[in-house]
Design a protein around this motif. Structure first.
Motif, short mmCIF file in Angstrom:
data_model
loop_
_atom_site.label_atom_id
_atom_site.label_comp_id
_atom_site.label_asym_id
_atom_site.label_seq_id
_atom_site.Cartn_x
_atom_site.Cartn_y
_atom_site.Cartn_z
N ARG A 1 -19.18 -56.07 46.41
CA ARG A 1 -18.29 -56.38 47.10
C ARG A 1 -18.66 -56.15 48.63
O ARG A 1 -18.59 -55.86 49.47
N GLY A 2 -18.22 -57.88 49.42
CA GLY A 2 -17.73 -57.28 51.05
C GLY A 2 -19.01 -57.60 51.54
O GLY A 2 -19.40 -57.25 52.61
N GLU B 1 -15.36 -61.41 48.35
CA GLU B 1 -14.37 -60.42 50.01
C GLU B 1 -12.89 -60.60 49.55
O GLU B 1 -12.77 -61.65 50.12
N ARG B 2 -11.88 -60.10 48.44
CA ARG B 2 -10.76 -60.76 48.21
C ARG B 2 -10.01 -61.20 49.69
O ARG B 2 -8.59 -61.53 49.69
N ASP B 3 -10.17 -59.80 50.98
CA ASP B 3 -9.98 -59.44 51.89
C ASP B 3 -10.10 -60.66 53.22
O ASP B 3 -9.43 -60.83 54.38
N TRP B 4 -10.77 -61.63 52.70
CA TRP B 4 -11.11 -62.59 53.90
C TRP B 4 -10.86 -64.05 53.66
O TRP B 4 -11.20 -65.10 53.96
N GLY C 1 -11.97 -57.55 43.37
CA GLY C 1 -12.29 -57.27 44.88
C GLY C 1 -12.93 -58.93 45.45
O GLY C 1 -12.99 -59.28 46.02
N ILE C 2 -13.60 -59.03 44.46
CA ILE C 2 -14.49 -60.46 44.01
C ILE C 2 -13.87 -61.71 43.72
O ILE C 2 -13.16 -61.74 42.75
#
Length: 498
Positions: free
Chosen positions: A140-141, A187-190, A130-131
């Motif tokens: 993470r996050g 965070e991969r979702d950003w 995730g990073i």
């Protein structure tokens, strides 16, 4: 081999920082992952050529496990008129002179995700799932924990050397695998500004789409082609398919791309892509879908039309090769992974075949004398090839025995050659009778053992295939972060001397 001499060379190489615009930070070079993988390359370099590569092309088949290669090879072979069953076929890169197996685990997961695996390839450092291009000392996050832990990527180093750089993907350009080559985030979702939590905003973290576009021209991408258009457009703007963007900050990053870089262009459809004159374009941004691009099997149905992975690769090379100093191009077939997650082998394999086509196009457009081409995956999937089907049995079909009879399981029902350990194709209770089902239809979902909404990644090794200068280093079983060092050494990017 003189062990003391090699040890001294390793020690010297790891302490030397090249006087370059992009300098690897201590958090990167002090990492044991970095040191161990650099040492791996140093040892191999003692016994082979010192020839360097002017250009490097790294192909990544997202989720392209070895079983995926086998099945895709057979599928492509069975489509040939003169096939002998299909099994005799080779994908374009499977006859490269050098091959290795690659260990894919993240620092916190036995079975990895794409953010951690691509970070290993792009920076030489393994990190957490995730990073993206941040060391695993971060959380993470958590934006604050990432500060000071950013890693320098191959793209950063290539740009600093004056090379041209390009990213091509069939996924969103902001998705984990392509993002790890140019962005740094915990965070991969950003992917867009609307994804950022208050803590990230307060501590100065920016979204991935912004990091792609808002760069100094000296460290900018020459080519960026893929999906994810909605992450670059504000909610007040509709794209060519009459779909609004998602950005809440009001920024139109497609306009910023054109404004920020000289001789630049932005395209969103096949017509605009085809019209690009490579000779007069130095910076090209192509965003061909609001989210991921279509699967190759569905590409013809796209509203605006999309270029194929092969076409995007060829156009990128036309632009990149104008730089006499050389280039670094990273090409991802991102939707192999998505087909597997959906339990849909047909689409996954069709995209893997298209990756092979793209590699062939790159081979035809370059010389092995000055261009290193590497083909690998980021991780595998729980995808299996099973039973005892006869030679030439349709790879997407039901298993037929050598005598031609339909094979059945203990429940007296037929089964397919291809299946998944887990995923949405699992049946709780009585298994479906596939006797009259067209399992070769592109929408067919392979049966699975364990019911899950989405099929998962797997943890076994994947393969790495290479030709050209530096390909001799591709051998044995290696950690995934060694790939960074092979490219770094072959292209003399700096940061570490080997």
């Amino acid at each position: 081999m003189n062990i003391k001499r090699i040890a001294a060379a390793i020690s010297c190489s790891l302490m030397t920082v090249v006087a370059h615009a992009a300098v690897l930070p201590a958090t990167q070079t002090d990492s044991q992952w970095f040191k161990d993988s650099a040492a791996n390359v140093v040892a191999k370099a003692q016994v082979d050529t010192k020839k360097t590569a002017k250009n490097v092309i790294l192909f990544v088949g997202d989720g392209m496990s070895i079983s995926t290669l086998t099945a895709a090879r057979i599928l492509q072979g069975q489509d040939k008129a003169d096939n002998q069953g299909g099994e005799e076929n080779f994908l374009s890169f499977e006859q490269f002179p050098h091959t290795a197996l690659v260990k894919t685990y993240n620092t916190n997961q036995q079975t990895p995700d794409s953010a951690g695996t691509m970070t290993a390839m792009a920076t030489g450092v393994k990190t957490k799932a995730g990073i993206i291009s941040i060391s695993d000392t971060s959380l993470r996050g958590n934006c604050l924990s990432s500060k000071g832990n950013e890693l320098v990527s191959l793209v950063d180093l290539a740009n600093a050397k004056g090379l041209s750089t390009g990213i091509v993907t069939t996924a969103r350009l902001t998705h984990a695998t392509p993002a790890a080559t140019y962005a740094k985030t915990p965070e991969r979702d950003w992917e867009g500004d609307f994804n950022l939590p208050a803590e990230a905003v307060a501590n100065g973290c920016t979204d991935i789409a912004s990091q792609l576009v808002m760069r100094d021209e000296a460290n900018s991408l020459t080519v960026a082609l893929g999906g994810g258009r909605s992450y670059f457009l504000p909610t007040t703007v509709k794209d060519g398919e009459n779909k609004a963007g998602k950005r809440k900050d009001g920024k139109d990053l497609t306009k910023a791309w054109v404004d920020n870089f000289s001789k630049s262009a932005y395209v969103w459809d096949k017509k605009g892509f085809d019209a690009i004159d490579a000779a007069n374009t130095d910076h090209l941004l192509g965003l061909f879908n609001p989210s991921h691009m279509e699967y190759e099997a569905d590409r013809a149905d796209d509203v605006g039309g999309e270029p194929s992975l092969t076409e995007m690769t060829a156009k990128s090379l036309d632009i990149l090769k104008k730089n006499d100093k050389g280039y670094l191009l990273i090409v991802e077939s991102g939707r192999i992974d998505h087909g597997h997650h959906a339990g849909n082998a047909s689409r996954a394999l069709t995209d893997a075949v298209e990756l092979s086509n793209a590699v062939k196009a790159a081979m035809d457009a370059t010389s092995s004398d000055d261009t290193l081409i590497m083909v690998t995956a980021d991780h595998s999937h729980v995808f299996t090839i099973a039973g005892y089907p006869k030679r030439g049995n349709p790879i997407l079909g039901l298993v037929h025995n050598v005598d031609g009879t339909l094979a059945t399981a203990n429940d007296n029902k037929p089964y397919t050659t291809l299946a998944y350990t887990n995923g949405p194709g699992a049946v709780v209770g009585v298994r479906d009778d596939l006797t009259s089902v067209d399992t070769q239809d592109k929408d067919f979902m392979q049966q699975a053992l364990i019911p899950m909404e989405s099929e998962t990644h797997a943890g076994e090794d994947i393969s790495l295939h290479a030709r050209g200068p530096g390909s001799n280093l591709v051998q044995g079983v290696i950690e995934q972060n060694v790939i960074f060092h092979i490219i770094n050494q072959a292209q003399q990017l700096g940061g570490t001397k080997y």
